[in-house]
Design a protein around this motif. Structure first.
Motif: not given
Length: 222
Positions: A1-30
């Motif tokens: 969240x770049x709002x934490x930095x002076x003059x910052x705005x917007x967010x960076x997601x890893x992976x991209x498109x992570x938000x939303x009900x059908x967003x992507x994410x990483x999975x680690x299988x035990x």
């Protein structure tokens, strides 16, 4: 969240498109996936567990329940032949057939379908539930009939099972749960099913998370 930095705005997601009900994410299988193919007749559901000796378990769970006679998972195994799935588990105290011991199966390996917990806290979307049933003195399989977060299950089958001391084994037709090639699963122990009991025991530990991305096991027939 770049709002934490002076003059910052917007967010960076890893992976991209992570938000939303059908967003992507990483999975680690035990521990990765487990596969235990056995010959027809290789496992007999008779309360004698010598035939499970060559079967690789999902690993051990620590003695982390205040009273071992409550719902306390210690270890579990799964195997299959051409027509059956086999499941066995070991508990801290004497094994019992009641609703305190539940196994949730994600048969389509899709976390967005099936039961995801009342608050989306489950690590899988469970299409099927294997649960002890003290009304029949055995184990019943249910299919999820709800919309994702509500508790709604329909009966599928009462399965062959056997118990001896602190261990249980069961078998069910692969076709009864859709004949999946892979299953994501976790074990949920509810000590509220036992006199004076309280709390839950999860196997693997860390299965529940407010993010819905906790740990789970994977079984494969591939």
């Amino acid at each position: 969240d770049n709002a934490l930095y002076p003059g910052g705005a917007l967010i960076d997601l890893y992976p991209d498109r992570a938000t939303g009900a059908s967003g992507v994410y990483f999975s680690y299988v035990l521990g990765g996936s487990i596969r235990n193919a056995v010959a027809e007749g290789g496992i007999a559901v008779d309360g004698s567990f010598a035939d499970w000796a060559p079967v690789t378990s999902f690993g051990t769970d620590p003695a982390d329940v205040a009273n071992a006679d409550w719902a306390d998972w210690r270890e579990a195994w799964m195997a299959h032949d051409a027509s059956q799935f086999f499941l066995s588990y070991r508990t801290g105290g004497a094994a019992q057939y009641n609703w305190g011991y539940s196994v949730y199966l994600d048969s389509d390996e899709n976390g967005l379908t099936g039961f995801r917990g009342g608050g989306n806290e489950f690590p899988v979307g469970a299409e099927y539930l294997i649960q002890g049933n003290d009304l029949i003195g055995g184990i019943t399989v249910y299919r999820y009939a709800g919309t994702g977060n509500d508790w709604s299950w329909s009966w599928v089958a009462d399965v062959a099972s056997a118990v001896a001391s602190n261990r249980v084994e069961l078998s069910l037709n692969r076709s009864a749960i859709g004949g999946p090639a892979g299953i994501r699963l976790f074990f949920y122990g509810d000590s509220g099913a036992f006199p004076g009991g309280s709390g839950v025991d999860l196997y693997p530990d860390g299965a529940l998370s407010w993010t819905g991305r906790g740990a789970f096991f994977v079984y494969s027939t591939r």
